[in-house]
Design a protein around this motif. Structure first.
Motif, PDB file in Angstrom:
ATOM      1  N   ASP A   1      -5.283   3.457  -7.916  1.00 50.90           N
ATOM      2  CA  ASP A   1      -5.043   2.781  -9.189  1.00 50.90           C
ATOM      3  C   ASP A   1      -3.570   2.510  -9.458  1.00 50.90           C
ATOM      4  O   ASP A   1      -3.182   2.172 -10.580  1.00 50.90           O
ATOM      5  CB  ASP A   1      -5.629   3.595 -10.340  1.00 50.90           C
ATOM      6  N   VAL A   2      -2.722   2.642  -8.426  1.00 51.08           N
ATOM      7  CA  VAL A   2      -1.287   2.460  -8.643  1.00 51.08           C
ATOM      8  C   VAL A   2      -0.964   1.030  -9.061  1.00 51.08           C
ATOM      9  O   VAL A   2       0.008   0.783  -9.786  1.00 51.08           O
ATOM     10  CB  VAL A   2      -0.491   2.871  -7.382  1.00 51.08           C
TER      11      VAL A   2
ATOM     12  N   VAL B   1       7.268   4.378 -11.500  1.00 52.11           N
ATOM     13  CA  VAL B   1       5.814   4.491 -11.385  1.00 52.11           C
ATOM     14  C   VAL B   1       5.440   5.225 -10.101  1.00 52.11           C
ATOM     15  O   VAL B   1       4.602   6.134 -10.109  1.00 52.11           O
ATOM     16  CB  VAL B   1       5.143   3.106 -11.435  1.00 52.11           C
ATOM     17  N   LEU B   2       6.060   4.840  -9.001  1.00 50.31           N
ATOM     18  CA  LEU B   2       5.734   5.460  -7.716  1.00 50.31           C
ATOM     19  C   LEU B   2       6.156   6.928  -7.694  1.00 50.31           C
ATOM     20  O   LEU B   2       5.440   7.786  -7.159  1.00 50.31           O
ATOM     21  CB  LEU B   2       6.399   4.686  -6.582  1.00 50.31           C
TER      22      LEU B   2
ATOM     23  N   VAL C   1       4.393   9.223  -4.907  1.00 46.55           N
ATOM     24  CA  VAL C   1       4.447   8.408  -3.692  1.00 46.55           C
ATOM     25  C   VAL C   1       5.788   8.611  -2.994  1.00 46.55           C
ATOM     26  O   VAL C   1       6.854   8.459  -3.610  1.00 46.55           O
ATOM     27  CB  VAL C   1       4.260   6.910  -4.024  1.00 46.55           C
TER      28      VAL C   1
ATOM     29  N   LEU D   1      -1.670   5.700  -0.564  1.00 43.57           N
ATOM     30  CA  LEU D   1      -1.277   5.272  -1.901  1.00 43.57           C
ATOM     31  C   LEU D   1      -2.412   5.508  -2.896  1.00 43.57           C
ATOM     32  O   LEU D   1      -3.582   5.318  -2.551  1.00 43.57           O
ATOM     33  CB  LEU D   1      -0.910   3.784  -1.887  1.00 43.57           C
ATOM     34  N   PRO D   2      -2.105   5.902  -4.133  1.00 39.91           N
ATOM     35  CA  PRO D   2      -3.151   6.054  -5.152  1.00 39.91           C
ATOM     36  C   PRO D   2      -3.875   4.724  -5.372  1.00 39.91           C
ATOM     37  O   PRO D   2      -3.233   3.670  -5.447  1.00 39.91           O
ATOM     38  CB  PRO D   2      -2.370   6.466  -6.404  1.00 39.91           C
TER      39      PRO D   2
ATOM     40  N   ASN E   1      -0.884   0.644 -12.823  1.00 43.78           N
ATOM     41  CA  ASN E   1       0.326   1.229 -13.404  1.00 43.78           C
ATOM     42  C   ASN E   1       1.531   0.306 -13.221  1.00 43.78           C
ATOM     43  O   ASN E   1       2.345   0.149 -14.131  1.00 43.78           O
ATOM     44  CB  ASN E   1       0.628   2.586 -12.763  1.00 43.78           C
ATOM     45  N   LEU E   2       1.623  -0.311 -12.055  1.00 38.72           N
ATOM     46  CA  LEU E   2       2.752  -1.196 -11.772  1.00 38.72           C
ATOM     47  C   LEU E   2       2.698  -2.479 -12.597  1.00 38.72           C
ATOM     48  O   LEU E   2       3.737  -3.054 -12.945  1.00 38.72           O
ATOM     49  CB  LEU E   2       2.786  -1.533 -10.277  1.00 38.72           C
TER      50      LEU E   2
ATOM     51  N   ARG F   1       3.732   9.017  -9.628  1.00 40.47           N
ATOM     52  CA  ARG F   1       2.459   9.184  -8.924  1.00 40.47           C
ATOM     53  C   ARG F   1       2.607   9.958  -7.617  1.00 40.47           C
ATOM     54  O   ARG F   1       1.654  10.093  -6.864  1.00 40.47           O
ATOM     55  CB  ARG F   1       1.829   7.811  -8.631  1.00 40.47           C
TER      56      ARG F   1
END
Length: 222
Positions: A203-204, A168-169, A174, A200-201, A207-208, A172
């Motif tokens: 909305d992360v 996920v990271l 990261v 950091l985004p 997603n996580l 995105r």
């Protein structure tokens, strides 16, 4: 031997007489409210070591309270944090504990509840020069300095969760500076702490959470 700069000796821009007892305390409180997502309505502080002995005279209580309300170490409002807390309806207590001695001398436990009814307990240590570390989250031993923006994932200790987090990271964009896993015991609650040297985004977290073994996600922007 670790390097100590002149800035570590002098300490940060701050309100109060001590980088350990005021700036560090404010920093711990500030990180704590970030971890629970802000909006703290109750905070109970248990102080250990020199914090317990000198917290009122050195302004540790004002600094902790200011930090919990989101004040940075150099925020002038720290001087009036008691009055501001009362006006805002923030309930708080300070309890010195001088019986537990096998502990870092500048240590505080913060049990807090936010406006959404979420509760969390963290333990923080003030290391000097305004530097701190969080060493427990809800009783689980961790190691988190708050010097970088971080994602803290609360998860069931199951195969594939860490791979999910890193994917996920990565997707995105990261950049991971540090990544560590802490757990109660094999198969039980675990905390994955990922620190990034970039923003950091927002909305992360959503997603996580797209994994059945992820219970909660805290995003701490620095």
């Amino acid at each position: 031997m670790s390097f100590i700069s002149v800035f570590d000796v002098l300490g940060p821009n701050m309100i109060g007489p001590s980088s350990s007892h005021t700036a560090g305390a404010a920093r711990i409180g500030f990180l704590a409210q970030k971890m629970i997502g802000g909006g703290v309505v109750r905070a109970d502080f248990t102080l250990y070591g020199s914090f317990a002995k000198t917290y009122h005279g050195h302004g540790t209580d004002r600094a902790l309270l200011g930090g919990i309300m989101g004040f940075s170490t150099d925020d002038m409002r720290i001087r009036n944090s008691f009055e501001i807390a009362q006006e805002s309806g923030l309930a708080y207590t300070f309890t010195p504990n001088e019986t537990e001695t096998e502990i870092h001398p500048n240590t505080v436990d913060i049990s807090m509840t936010n406006k959404n009814g979420q509760s969390m307990t963290i333990r923080g240590e003030s290391l000097g020069g305004g530097k701190v570390r969080i060493v427990r989250i809800n009783g689980v031993k961790v190691d988190f300095t708050g010097e970088y923006s971080a994602v803290i994932v609360v998860q069931q200790d199951k195969p594939g969760v860490v791979a999910h987090i890193t994917k996920v990271l990565s997707d995105r964009g990261v950049n991971i500076a540090f990544m560590r896993l802490f757990r109660e015991a094999k198969g039980h609650t675990a905390y994955t702490i990922v620190e990034s040297d970039g923003k950091l985004p927002e909305d992360v977290a959503e997603n996580l959470k797209d994994n059945v073994n992820v219970r909660d996600v805290m995003v701490v922007q620095i």
